[in-house]
Design a protein around this motif. Sequence first.
Motif, PDB file in Angstrom:
ATOM      1  N   ASN A 174      -6.884 -25.423 -38.844  1.00  0.00           N
ATOM      2  CA  ASN A 174      -7.818 -26.543 -39.023  1.00  0.00           C
ATOM      3  C   ASN A 174      -8.909 -26.382 -37.974  1.00  0.00           C
ATOM      4  OD1 ASN A 174      -9.135 -28.906 -39.576  1.00  0.00           O
ATOM      5  ND2 ASN A 174      -7.351 -30.234 -39.345  1.00  0.00           N
ATOM      6  N   ILE A 175      -9.859 -25.518 -38.285  1.00  0.00           N
ATOM      7  CA  ILE A 175     -10.801 -25.021 -37.289  1.00  0.00           C
ATOM      8  C   ILE A 175     -11.640 -26.129 -36.676  1.00  0.00           C
ATOM      9  CG2 ILE A 175     -12.933 -23.662 -37.078  1.00  0.00           C
ATOM     10  CD1 ILE A 175     -11.516 -21.463 -38.658  1.00  0.00           C
ATOM     11  N   ALA A 176     -12.167 -27.024 -37.479  1.00  0.00           N
ATOM     12  CA  ALA A 176     -12.995 -28.100 -36.928  1.00  0.00           C
ATOM     13  C   ALA A 176     -12.219 -28.921 -35.912  1.00  0.00           C
ATOM     14  CB  ALA A 176     -13.519 -28.990 -38.051  1.00  0.00           C
ATOM     15  N   LYS A 177     -10.970 -29.232 -36.218  1.00  0.00           N
ATOM     16  CA  LYS A 177     -10.154 -30.001 -35.276  1.00  0.00           C
ATOM     17  C   LYS A 177      -9.926 -29.225 -33.978  1.00  0.00           C
ATOM     18  CE  LYS A 177      -5.962 -32.760 -34.885  1.00  0.00           C
ATOM     19  NZ  LYS A 177      -5.710 -32.369 -33.474  1.00  0.00           N
ATOM     20  N   ALA A 178      -9.629 -27.926 -34.108  1.00  0.00           N
ATOM     21  CA  ALA A 178      -9.408 -27.103 -32.919  1.00  0.00           C
ATOM     22  C   ALA A 178     -10.666 -27.046 -32.054  1.00  0.00           C
ATOM     23  CB  ALA A 178      -8.969 -25.700 -33.325  1.00  0.00           C
ATOM     24  N   VAL A 179     -11.820 -26.915 -32.699  1.00  0.00           N
ATOM     25  CA  VAL A 179     -13.081 -26.861 -31.959  1.00  0.00           C
ATOM     26  C   VAL A 179     -13.366 -28.204 -31.284  1.00  0.00           C
ATOM     27  CG1 VAL A 179     -15.589 -26.646 -32.207  1.00  0.00           C
ATOM     28  CG2 VAL A 179     -14.078 -25.019 -33.352  1.00  0.00           C
ATOM     29  N   PHE A 180     -13.279 -29.283 -32.037  1.00  0.00           N
ATOM     30  CA  PHE A 180     -13.570 -30.597 -31.467  1.00  0.00           C
ATOM     31  C   PHE A 180     -12.629 -30.911 -30.308  1.00  0.00           C
ATOM     32  CE2 PHE A 180     -15.334 -32.251 -35.790  1.00  0.00           C
ATOM     33  CZ  PHE A 180     -16.516 -31.563 -35.554  1.00  0.00           C
ATOM     34  N   ASP A 181     -11.353 -30.617 -30.466  1.00  0.00           N
ATOM     35  CA  ASP A 181     -10.382 -30.897 -29.397  1.00  0.00           C
ATOM     36  C   ASP A 181     -10.699 -30.101 -28.135  1.00  0.00           C
ATOM     37  OD1 ASP A 181      -9.071 -32.646 -31.059  1.00  0.00           O
ATOM     38  OD2 ASP A 181      -7.371 -31.316 -31.483  1.00  0.00           O
ATOM     39  N   ALA A 182     -11.041 -28.818 -28.311  1.00  0.00           N
ATOM     40  CA  ALA A 182     -11.318 -27.966 -27.148  1.00  0.00           C
ATOM     41  C   ALA A 182     -12.562 -28.429 -26.401  1.00  0.00           C
ATOM     42  CB  ALA A 182     -11.474 -26.509 -27.590  1.00  0.00           C
ATOM     43  N   PHE A 183     -13.596 -28.795 -27.126  1.00  0.00           N
ATOM     44  CA  PHE A 183     -14.836 -29.230 -26.478  1.00  0.00           C
ATOM     45  C   PHE A 183     -14.676 -30.634 -25.897  1.00  0.00           C
ATOM     46  CE2 PHE A 183     -16.532 -25.534 -28.455  1.00  0.00           C
ATOM     47  CZ  PHE A 183     -17.708 -25.219 -27.775  1.00  0.00           C
ATOM     48  N   ARG A 184     -13.880 -31.457 -26.535  1.00  0.00           N
ATOM     49  CA  ARG A 184     -13.635 -32.788 -25.990  1.00  0.00           C
ATOM     50  C   ARG A 184     -12.897 -32.691 -24.656  1.00  0.00           C
ATOM     51  NH1 ARG A 184     -11.206 -34.568 -30.206  1.00  0.00           N
ATOM     52  NH2 ARG A 184     -12.999 -35.149 -31.483  1.00  0.00           N
ATOM     53  N   GLN A 185     -12.042 -31.678 -24.518  1.00  0.00           N
ATOM     54  CA  GLN A 185     -11.352 -31.454 -23.242  1.00  0.00           C
ATOM     55  C   GLN A 185     -12.335 -31.170 -22.117  1.00  0.00           C
ATOM     56  OE1 GLN A 185      -7.997 -31.445 -22.185  1.00  0.00           O
ATOM     57  NE2 GLN A 185      -7.674 -32.561 -24.100  1.00  0.00           N
ATOM     58  N   ARG A 186     -13.493 -30.646 -22.467  1.00  0.00           N
ATOM     59  CA  ARG A 186     -14.551 -30.372 -21.484  1.00  0.00           C
ATOM     60  C   ARG A 186     -15.547 -31.523 -21.394  1.00  0.00           C
ATOM     61  NH1 ARG A 186     -14.709 -26.029 -17.766  1.00  0.00           N
ATOM     62  NH2 ARG A 186     -13.387 -24.355 -18.584  1.00  0.00           N
ATOM     63  N   ASP A 187     -15.190 -32.644 -21.999  1.00  0.00           N
ATOM     64  CA  ASP A 187     -15.999 -33.863 -21.950  1.00  0.00           C
ATOM     65  C   ASP A 187     -17.338 -33.699 -22.658  1.00  0.00           C
ATOM     66  OD1 ASP A 187     -16.188 -36.554 -21.313  1.00  0.00           O
ATOM     67  OD2 ASP A 187     -17.318 -36.166 -19.478  1.00  0.00           O
ATOM     68  N   PHE A 188     -17.355 -32.913 -23.735  1.00  0.00           N
ATOM     69  CA  PHE A 188     -18.563 -32.744 -24.533  1.00  0.00           C
ATOM     70  C   PHE A 188     -18.737 -33.914 -25.494  1.00  0.00           C
ATOM     71  CE2 PHE A 188     -18.951 -28.610 -22.932  1.00  0.00           C
ATOM     72  CZ  PHE A 188     -20.060 -27.973 -23.464  1.00  0.00           C
ATOM     73  N   GLY A 189     -19.989 -34.236 -25.789  1.00  0.00           N
ATOM     74  CA  GLY A 189     -20.264 -35.056 -26.956  1.00  0.00           C
ATOM     75  C   GLY A 189     -19.960 -34.237 -28.194  1.00  0.00           C
ATOM     76  N   ILE A 190     -19.403 -34.865 -29.222  1.00  0.00           N
ATOM     77  CA  ILE A 190     -18.941 -34.151 -30.412  1.00  0.00           C
ATOM     78  C   ILE A 190     -19.806 -34.517 -31.611  1.00  0.00           C
ATOM     79  CG2 ILE A 190     -17.013 -33.777 -31.993  1.00  0.00           C
ATOM     80  CD1 ILE A 190     -16.570 -32.651 -29.164  1.00  0.00           C
ATOM     81  N   GLY A 191     -20.375 -33.495 -32.243  1.00  0.00           N
ATOM     82  CA  GLY A 191     -21.185 -33.686 -33.431  1.00  0.00           C
ATOM     83  C   GLY A 191     -20.630 -32.904 -34.602  1.00  0.00           C
ATOM     84  N   ALA A 192     -20.563 -33.547 -35.760  1.00  0.00           N
ATOM     85  CA  ALA A 192     -20.093 -32.909 -36.983  1.00  0.00           C
ATOM     86  C   ALA A 192     -21.281 -32.625 -37.900  1.00  0.00           C
ATOM     87  CB  ALA A 192     -19.070 -33.797 -37.692  1.00  0.00           C
ATOM     88  N   TYR A 193     -21.632 -31.352 -38.044  1.00  0.00           N
ATOM     89  CA  TYR A 193     -22.601 -30.940 -39.062  1.00  0.00           C
ATOM     90  C   TYR A 193     -21.921 -31.067 -40.420  1.00  0.00           C
ATOM     91  CZ  TYR A 193     -25.472 -27.762 -41.924  1.00  0.00           C
ATOM     92  OH  TYR A 193     -26.250 -27.211 -42.912  1.00  0.00           O
TER      93      TYR A 193
END
Length: 496
Positions: A174-193
């Motif tokens: 589930n690539i989008a989830k893996a990406v969002f989770d990893a970047f959220r761990q770095r305190d990124f704002g999360i955007g879904a194209y």
Amino acid sequence: MVTRRRMLQGVGALALLAPFGESVGQEQAKDAAKVAQQEHAKPTGDGYVPVTDPLVKQKLAQWSDWKFGLILHWGIYSVLGIVESWTLCSEDWIKRPGGVGYVEWKQRYEQLRTKFNPVKFDPAKWAEAAHGAGMRYLVFTTKHHDGFCMFDTAQTGYRVTAPDVPYHANPRANIAKAVFDAFRQRDFGIGAYFSKADWHHPDYWSPLWATPDRNNNYDVRKYPEMWKRFVDFTHAQINELTTQYGRVDLMWLDAGWVNANAHPDAKAYGMDVPWAQDIDMPGLAAIARRNQPGIVLVDRDVSGPYENYRTPEQAVPDKPLPYPWETCMTAGGSWSWSPHDTYKSPRELVHTLVGIVAKGGNLLLGVGPQPDGELPAAALDRLRAIGAWMQVNGPAIHGSRAIAPYAEGPFRFTQGKDGSVNAIWLAGEGEQESPATVVLRSFKPAPGAKLQVLGAGGELAWRPQGDGIEIALPQALRRQLAGSLAWTLHIPAVRT
């Protein structure tokens, strides 16, 4: 061309909410009415509709502080290193590999899913590289125009987790989830194209008729039940993305030709569309904001209440814009991975970032991951170089605001929230040593203000000169700055 759409009022399209059940549909009707009321603001002269929802305004201000983001285009098109989705489109500017015919190419393209197996995919490494570059938010392609979903949607089998995709059994499938989770761990704002068009869905491009261009290929006025099914499908996917993937800060909606305009106003890139491709944005917005209060909607190229900020593509405006904006630009020449791409130099990228921020915008920089899941080496090199510069000069970028006159000669200006001014010197190609003195006319330090170059330490001597000031750069400092991409003169307080 930039498409236009009228602002939708009321909740006349709420019958499209049927797939969520009657009770949810009733709740959605209330939410849509609330959204329509909140966002019925008067457009500005340029068509921008100011945000009125206080939670959205708060999130938009946070986004403005981030300044620098990463957009990743990744999908089955990456298997071949071709331009994302567009080879599926039957327009005469499209060139397909080997001159393969349109029908055969569509069949070949869809089979690329059976070869998508990014065994080196590690989103934590992506997030580390982006954070090191000074980026603070992410936009990831959950679905491009081709309709292939990079998330575990229940609405279609054309997805990365389907059994015929080799990567489906991987724990990170589930690539989008893996990406969002990893970047959220770095305190990124999360955007879904998310593309509003879907060239794989039979109720957007029906197999009953040819597909002459990027638009849906049937008259929705004659076949309203088909279009209703597509709108239901789209809303269901938006519901998934805003309920199953954690905090989502931005919904970055592409395919601006899918909008509520009716003929003759609805034209996509010079092509007349004699019917409205109304995706029911009030209903879509209500879903997103019920699930993610305050989420910023970016209905790209569609003026109205759901384009909370604008996104000039591959271009930097000549002057500041009177609304929130973000330049989206590729680090190389392509949005998605291309094996022979040529990347912009670190100097060009840093200067572009500075120039955008000085005009009050954000930079969303595009990189295309490789089919094996790694970021290209050239892209990583650029991110490291930008990061080295941001490590020193980031305080002049993050959280800053534009301040007139924005530029003076090689200087570009930003203002800190404490009222300080940063004058960022854009060092030219081949400029190995800074001048012994620089003159600044746009700002004069307040009495007692101590000028310094970020990262250098020490106070700089300055004196009045005509209508400005002359600042001395000591030899030791000039040696330290030798070969710099840019450097920042920090003025803690200026005369008002």
